[in-house]
Write a protein that holds these residues in place. Structure first.
Motif, PDB file in Angstrom:
ATOM      1  N   LEU A  13       0.836  -1.210   0.000  1.00 45.26           N
ATOM      2  CA  LEU A  13       0.000   0.000   0.000  1.00 45.26           C
ATOM      3  C   LEU A  13       0.870   1.259   0.000  1.00 45.26           C
ATOM      4  O   LEU A  13       0.526   2.267  -0.630  1.00 45.26           O
ATOM      5  CB  LEU A  13      -0.927  -0.004   1.213  1.00 45.26           C
ATOM      6  CG  LEU A  13      -2.003  -1.096   1.231  1.00 45.26           C
ATOM      7  CD1 LEU A  13      -2.811  -1.030   2.528  1.00 45.26           C
ATOM      8  CD2 LEU A  13      -2.930  -0.968   0.016  1.00 45.26           C
ATOM      9  N   CYS A  14       2.000   1.205   0.702  1.00 47.66           N
ATOM     10  CA  CYS A  14       2.921   2.351   0.695  1.00 47.66           C
ATOM     11  C   CYS A  14       3.479   2.597  -0.702  1.00 47.66           C
ATOM     12  O   CYS A  14       3.638   3.749  -1.121  1.00 47.66           O
ATOM     13  CB  CYS A  14       4.056   2.120   1.682  1.00 47.66           C
ATOM     14  SG  CYS A  14       3.575   2.252   3.423  1.00 47.66           S
ATOM     15  N   LEU A  15       3.785   1.507  -1.426  1.00 40.09           N
ATOM     16  CA  LEU A  15       4.264   1.675  -2.796  1.00 40.09           C
ATOM     17  C   LEU A  15       3.177   2.261  -3.687  1.00 40.09           C
ATOM     18  O   LEU A  15       3.461   3.084  -4.574  1.00 40.09           O
ATOM     19  CB  LEU A  15       4.743   0.341  -3.356  1.00 40.09           C
ATOM     20  CG  LEU A  15       6.109  -0.139  -2.872  1.00 40.09           C
ATOM     21  CD1 LEU A  15       6.429  -1.513  -3.453  1.00 40.09           C
ATOM     22  CD2 LEU A  15       7.200   0.858  -3.264  1.00 40.09           C
ATOM     23  N   LEU A  16       1.945   1.858  -3.466  1.00 38.20           N
ATOM     24  CA  LEU A  16       0.840   2.466  -4.217  1.00 38.20           C
ATOM     25  C   LEU A  16       0.702   3.942  -3.850  1.00 38.20           C
ATOM     26  O   LEU A  16       0.419   4.783  -4.715  1.00 38.20           O
ATOM     27  CB  LEU A  16      -0.465   1.726  -3.924  1.00 38.20           C
ATOM     28  CG  LEU A  16      -0.538   0.274  -4.412  1.00 38.20           C
ATOM     29  CD1 LEU A  16      -1.859  -0.370  -3.991  1.00 38.20           C
ATOM     30  CD2 LEU A  16      -0.376   0.204  -5.928  1.00 38.20           C
ATOM     31  N   GLY A  17       0.933   4.262  -2.561  1.00 40.02           N
ATOM     32  CA  GLY A  17       0.933   5.665  -2.158  1.00 40.02           C
ATOM     33  C   GLY A  17       2.052   6.445  -2.822  1.00 40.02           C
ATOM     34  O   GLY A  17       1.870   7.600  -3.226  1.00 40.02           O
ATOM     35  N   ALA A  18       3.227   5.805  -2.951  1.00 43.24           N
ATOM     36  CA  ALA A  18       4.341   6.469  -3.624  1.00 43.24           C
ATOM     37  C   ALA A  18       4.017   6.732  -5.088  1.00 43.24           C
ATOM     38  O   ALA A  18       4.379   7.779  -5.645  1.00 43.24           O
ATOM     39  CB  ALA A  18       5.601   5.609  -3.514  1.00 43.24           C
ATOM     40  N   ALA A  19       3.322   5.768  -5.721  1.00 38.52           N
ATOM     41  CA  ALA A  19       2.936   5.958  -7.114  1.00 38.52           C
ATOM     42  C   ALA A  19       1.944   7.097  -7.277  1.00 38.52           C
ATOM     43  O   ALA A  19       1.991   7.860  -8.249  1.00 38.52           O
ATOM     44  CB  ALA A  19       2.342   4.665  -7.670  1.00 38.52           C
ATOM     45  N   ALA A  20       1.044   7.232  -6.300  1.00 32.07           N
ATOM     46  CA  ALA A  20       0.002   8.249  -6.405  1.00 32.07           C
ATOM     47  C   ALA A  20       0.469   9.629  -5.968  1.00 32.07           C
ATOM     48  O   ALA A  20       0.108  10.639  -6.591  1.00 32.07           O
ATOM     49  CB  ALA A  20      -1.210   7.831  -5.565  1.00 32.07           C
ATOM     50  N   PHE A  21       1.284   9.683  -4.923  1.00 33.01           N
ATOM     51  CA  PHE A  21       1.600  10.971  -4.315  1.00 33.01           C
ATOM     52  C   PHE A  21       3.095  11.293  -4.255  1.00 33.01           C
ATOM     53  O   PHE A  21       3.461  12.425  -3.982  1.00 33.01           O
ATOM     54  CB  PHE A  21       1.049  11.017  -2.877  1.00 33.01           C
ATOM     55  CG  PHE A  21      -0.386  10.645  -2.772  1.00 33.01           C
ATOM     56  CD1 PHE A  21      -1.375  11.442  -3.329  1.00 33.01           C
ATOM     57  CD2 PHE A  21      -0.770   9.476  -2.127  1.00 33.01           C
ATOM     58  CE1 PHE A  21      -2.708  11.087  -3.232  1.00 33.01           C
ATOM     59  CE2 PHE A  21      -2.102   9.115  -2.015  1.00 33.01           C
ATOM     60  CZ  PHE A  21      -3.074   9.932  -2.580  1.00 33.01           C
ATOM     61  N   GLY A  22       3.924  10.275  -4.430  1.00 32.00           N
ATOM     62  CA  GLY A  22       5.359  10.482  -4.221  1.00 32.00           C
ATOM     63  C   GLY A  22       6.031  11.087  -5.426  1.00 32.00           C
ATOM     64  O   GLY A  22       5.546  11.068  -6.550  1.00 32.00           O
ATOM     65  N   GLY A  23       7.202  11.608  -5.195  1.00 30.98           N
ATOM     66  CA  GLY A  23       8.045  12.139  -6.250  1.00 30.98           C
ATOM     67  C   GLY A  23       9.465  12.160  -5.766  1.00 30.98           C
ATOM     68  O   GLY A  23       9.730  12.320  -4.587  1.00 30.98           O
ATOM     69  N   ARG A  24      10.401  11.959  -6.667  1.00 31.57           N
ATOM     70  CA  ARG A  24      11.812  11.955  -6.308  1.00 31.57           C
ATOM     71  C   ARG A  24      12.587  12.821  -7.283  1.00 31.57           C
ATOM     72  O   ARG A  24      12.300  12.838  -8.477  1.00 31.57           O
ATOM     73  CB  ARG A  24      12.398  10.540  -6.339  1.00 31.57           C
ATOM     74  CG  ARG A  24      11.919   9.668  -5.209  1.00 31.57           C
ATOM     75  CD  ARG A  24      12.564   8.295  -5.269  1.00 31.57           C
ATOM     76  NE  ARG A  24      14.018   8.411  -5.225  1.00 31.57           N
ATOM     77  CZ  ARG A  24      14.729   8.482  -4.107  1.00 31.57           C
ATOM     78  NH1 ARG A  24      14.123   8.497  -2.946  1.00 31.57           N
ATOM     79  NH2 ARG A  24      16.040   8.570  -4.139  1.00 31.57           N
TER      80      ARG A  24
END
Length: 227
Positions: free
Chosen positions: A199-210
């Motif tokens: 779920l954290c990886l899905l959160g990174a896909a939706a909201f994260g940026g690097r």
């Protein structure tokens, strides 16, 4: 966009892996141990290591479809591991990390296949190169995940940390240790940690940026100044 797709793919695989492992744990403990219970007569019996399925080892007594579900969970995990370096760090792994990754993927797949075959046969089927595969499966993934965590931030750092906590090595020395042999529902705890990491990886896909770094699989177009 490519990085988002990789994170979604890895996240979904991790959620599926965790759900399968929780289902395997349910097969072993439901009806014998209520969540948080460890002292009833039937629960005490079910804590015996002869019911362990990660992986099965003689003497072994199968319970329901626990081993089959755990085997499928490990096979899904092996597939997810292929994507994890990019999903967690946003770049390809170095040479040594790539070698460790190959070993982790192969060992997890070998142990998963042996666990699945044991469940189907109703008796222990040892993995090919059993001792080596079991050693690599237990020790390499947590070290590799810690390495990836160093290059992770935010959502992906949380995912890496949860995956480390869900590994057999960490479980073996913490929440898998029970009052008799095995702690009730410990495989389910590992499954929940893994699913939450997904779920954290899905959160990174939706909201994260690097920010972009050398070796990143994601490129950005920066307008060049007019001469």
């Amino acid at each position: 966009m490519a990085l988002r797709v990789l994170r979604v793919g890895a996240g979904l695989l991790m959620v599926a892996c965790g759900a399968l492992m929780y289902a395997a744990s349910w097969q072993r403990w439901a009806g014998a141990c209520a969540w948080g219970e460890a002292d009833s007569a039937l629960c005490t019996v079910r804590q015996d290591h002869r019911y362990d399925f990660l992986p099965p080892a003689a003497p072994w007594e199968p319970v329901g479809d626990a081993a089959e579900l755990a085997g499928w969970s490990l096979l899904v995990l092996a597939l997810a591991f292929v994507l994890l370096p990019w999903a967690l760090t946003g770049r390809r792994p170095g040479v040594f990390a790539a070698m460790a990754l190959v070993g982790a993927v192969l060992a997890t797949a070998v142990v998963g296949a042996a666990t699945l075959r044991s469940g189907l046969a109703g008796s222990v089927v040892e993995a090919t190169a059993h001792d080596l595969a079991s050693f690599v499966w237990a020790f390499v993934p947590p070290a590799l995940l810690i390495r990836f965590a160093i290059d992770s931030r935010g959502w992906t750092l949380a995912a890496a940390a949860l995956l480390v906590l869900g590994t057999p090595l960490v479980a073996m020395f913490s929440y898998a240790v029970g009052p008799y042999d095995a702690q009730p529902w410990y495989e389910g705890i590992s499954g929940l940690l893994t699913a939450t990491a997904g779920l954290c990886l899905l959160g990174a896909a939706a909201f994260g940026g690097r920010p972009q770094r050398s070796g990143s699989i994601v490129t950005s177009s920066v307008p060049t100044a007019a001469r």
